[in-house]
Motif scaffolding. Structure first.
Motif, short mmCIF file in Angstrom:
data_model
loop_
_atom_site.label_atom_id
_atom_site.label_comp_id
_atom_site.label_asym_id
_atom_site.label_seq_id
_atom_site.Cartn_x
_atom_site.Cartn_y
_atom_site.Cartn_z
N ALA A 1 0.84 -1.20 0.00
CA ALA A 1 0.00 0.00 0.00
C ALA A 1 0.87 1.26 0.00
O ALA A 1 0.59 2.22 -0.73
N MET A 2 1.93 1.23 0.80
CA MET A 2 2.77 2.43 0.89
C MET A 2 3.51 2.70 -0.42
O MET A 2 3.69 3.86 -0.82
N VAL A 3 3.92 1.63 -1.09
CA VAL A 3 4.57 1.81 -2.40
C VAL A 3 3.56 2.41 -3.38
O VAL A 3 3.87 3.34 -4.13
N THR A 4 2.33 1.90 -3.37
CA THR A 4 1.30 2.41 -4.28
C THR A 4 1.04 3.90 -4.00
O THR A 4 0.98 4.72 -4.93
N ALA A 5 0.94 4.24 -2.70
CA ALA A 5 0.66 5.63 -2.33
C ALA A 5 1.81 6.54 -2.77
O ALA A 5 1.60 7.62 -3.31
N ARG A 6 3.03 6.08 -2.52
CA ARG A 6 4.21 6.90 -2.85
C ARG A 6 4.32 7.11 -4.38
O ARG A 6 4.60 8.21 -4.86
N GLU A 7 4.06 6.02 -5.13
CA GLU A 7 4.14 6.14 -6.60
C GLU A 7 3.05 7.08 -7.12
O GLU A 7 3.27 7.84 -8.06
N PHE A 8 1.89 7.03 -6.50
CA PHE A 8 0.79 7.91 -6.90
C PHE A 8 1.18 9.37 -6.66
O PHE A 8 1.00 10.24 -7.51
N TRP A 9 1.78 9.63 -5.50
CA TRP A 9 2.23 10.98 -5.14
C TRP A 9 3.31 11.46 -6.12
O TRP A 9 3.34 12.62 -6.52
N ARG A 10 4.17 10.53 -6.51
CA ARG A 10 5.27 10.91 -7.41
C ARG A 10 4.83 11.07 -8.86
O ARG A 10 5.64 11.42 -9.72
N LYS A 11 3.55 10.82 -9.14
CA LYS A 11 3.07 11.10 -10.50
C LYS A 11 3.17 12.58 -10.77
O LYS A 11 3.32 13.01 -11.91
N ASP A 12 3.06 13.38 -9.72
CA ASP A 12 3.23 14.82 -9.85
C ASP A 12 4.73 15.08 -9.99
O ASP A 12 5.51 14.80 -9.08
#
Ligand SMILES: Cc1ncc(COP(=O)(O)O)c(C=O)c1O
Length: 456
Positions: free
Chosen positions: A148-159
């Motif tokens: 979950a944390m990897v998914t959240a971090r990758e989502f944030w880094r889309k910006d």
């Protein structure tokens, strides 16, 4: 080794006989550890060029080694988060092994993954997550939290403005150690809302407001807990969910232990706001009666997990072909090759029906309340806080931390019970206290009374 011969058939019968014996034993012997040198002296060399033979190896396991383990499903094992897999789930774990299914890709594992997904649909339905939400089974809560944390971090880094930045996650000091450990794995910082009681949206808001602008930009997720390991406390999921939405933060709920209570028709309402989560960890190997190991990670938008986790390689390209289309569990969590570890849960659910799960979870809550009543009536002990979910935290009046440790070892040495102390913050100070966590519906009132009597 791969031939079917007389010896192999005999060994299979021995193994099945052992498994049936173990499954039908109401109260397996509560073993205790020995040090490695003692075990080595007892079993000798087991790995040799010519092998010691199946019979000898199995006898060493049955006569010596298993006795140096604590059966997690012993009715007086109330330490940590115990387990009590259903007989059906354990038997199907054998079937899962015998079936040799690769659980990463639909192309190879369709029938097994189909079963896992049926069980997953039930789990998702308990959370109130919207249409489209889905998840996969993992090796446990740690792997689920990490996924979950990897998914959240990758989502944030889309910006693009977040690329190359070290992220920050906020959680509470009551959160499980795996949240902090997995933050290390993804190299992000963790900020704590200092409470072992419920993390409120107000306290979270204060923490967010205290960040300087650079820190605020690095903050990408909040991890709330749906049933703390220490005391079964559920954070203010409703308020935190709203705040995460306002602040544009990923909202992860670690319900690895407490998530089982969603199966209870009465306790489910305690999780109001869970439906706002972006991701949820629930461990069937804790309070949903699966054998080890079986965790689960559920996502509001599984596509985001796929973007973060799906692996590419020339040897994997076939899985993108139309002929191989289907649900690929490896796309949604950190592991590629995987056991279809949701299969035992599926079989047990299919065999018994979900009502029996509701009953068995309710029994854990009932046992916690019963223990609370017995503690209240007993002048030697007192509750540190009211029981929550299936956890009870209590003190033995007049005991030091060493007394709790001695009591734990004595009970284990005598093969009577495994109940370990913990620390709980009382009026700003950590105090060593006793703790029960009830998972096993086979635990009785008499078991609880006997354990309390061992504190006299
Ligand atoms: C709330 C919570 N999260 C995560 C974990 C870690 O789960 P696992 O041991 O399955 O990796 C635990 C384990 O007790 C837990 O209670």
């Amino acid at each position: 080794m791969h031939k079917v011969d007389f010896e192999m058939v005999e060994m299979t019968l021995d193994v099945m006989k052992y498994a049936i014996g173990r499954l039908t034993h109401p109260s397996p012997e509560l073993g205790k550890p020995k040090n490695e040198a003692e075990l080595k002296a007892l079993v000798g060399e087991t790995i040799t060029p010519l092998g010691i033979g199946g019979e000898k190896a199995f006898n060493l396991f049955k006569d010596v080694l298993i006795k140096a383990t604590v059966p997690i499903d012993h009715p007086r094992h109330l330490a940590f988060v115990p387990a009590s897999p259903t007989k059906a789930a354990v038997m199907f774990d054998l079937v899962t092994s015998a079936s040799s299914i690769h659980g990463a890709y639909w192309m190879e594992g369709a029938g097994g993954i189909f079963c896992e997904n049926e069980a997953m649909k039930w789990l998702v339905s308990l959370t109130g997550l919207p249409e489209g939400a889905f998840g996969v089974f993992t090796s446990g809560g740690t792997a689920a939290n990490l996924s979950a944390m990897v998914t959240a971090r990758e989502f944030w880094r889309k910006d693009p403005s977040n690329r190359g930045k070290k992220g920050i996650v906020i959680t509470s000091s009551g959160a499980h150690s795996s949240v902090k450990a997995m933050a290390k794995v993804i190299d992000c910082d963790v900020l704590l809302v200092e409470t072992e009681e419920e993390m409120t949206s107000k306290a979270l808001k204060e923490k967010i407001t205290s960040l300087d602008p650079q820190e605020r930009q690095r903050l990408f997720a909040v991890v709330a807990t749906g049933g703390t390991t220490n005391a079964g406390i559920i954070d203010d999921l409703f308020g935190i969910g709203d705040l995460c939405q306002e602040e544009n933060l990923w909202f992860h709920v670690d319900a690895a232990y407490g998530g089982g209570a969603l199966a209870s028709k009465t306790a489910r309402s305690l999780f109001k706001g869970l439906e706002k989560a972006d991701s949820i960890t629930i461990d069937p190997h804790k309070w949903l009666f699966s054998p080890y190991d079986c965790g689960a990670i559920l996502y509001r938008e599984p596509e985001l997990a796929k973007e973060a986790h799906s692996q590419e390689g020339s040897y994997l390209e076939i899985f993108n072909d139309d002929g191989a289309r289907g649900f690929n569990p490896s796309d949604y969590q950190i592991q590629l090759t995987r056991r279809v570890r949701g299969l035992p849960l599926w079989f047990s659910l299919a065999m018994h029906g979900t009502d029996k799960y509701s009953w068995a979870v309710d029994r854990g809550i009932e046992l916690a309340n019963l223990a609370g009543e017995l503690i209240t009536k007993n002048p030697l002990v007192e509750l540190v806080r009211e029981p929550s979910l299936s956890c009870v935290v209590f003190r033995r009046l007049g005991w030091s931390s060493e007394d709790y440790t001695k009591w734990t070892y004595k009970n284990q040495r005598e093969g009577f019970a495994l109940v370990t102390p913990t620390k709980f913050k009382v009026q700003g100070e950590y105090e060593t206290v006793a703790r029960f966590c009830f998972i096993n519906p086979a635990t009785t009132e008499e078991d609880i009374s006997m354990i309390l009597a061992s504190m006299e």
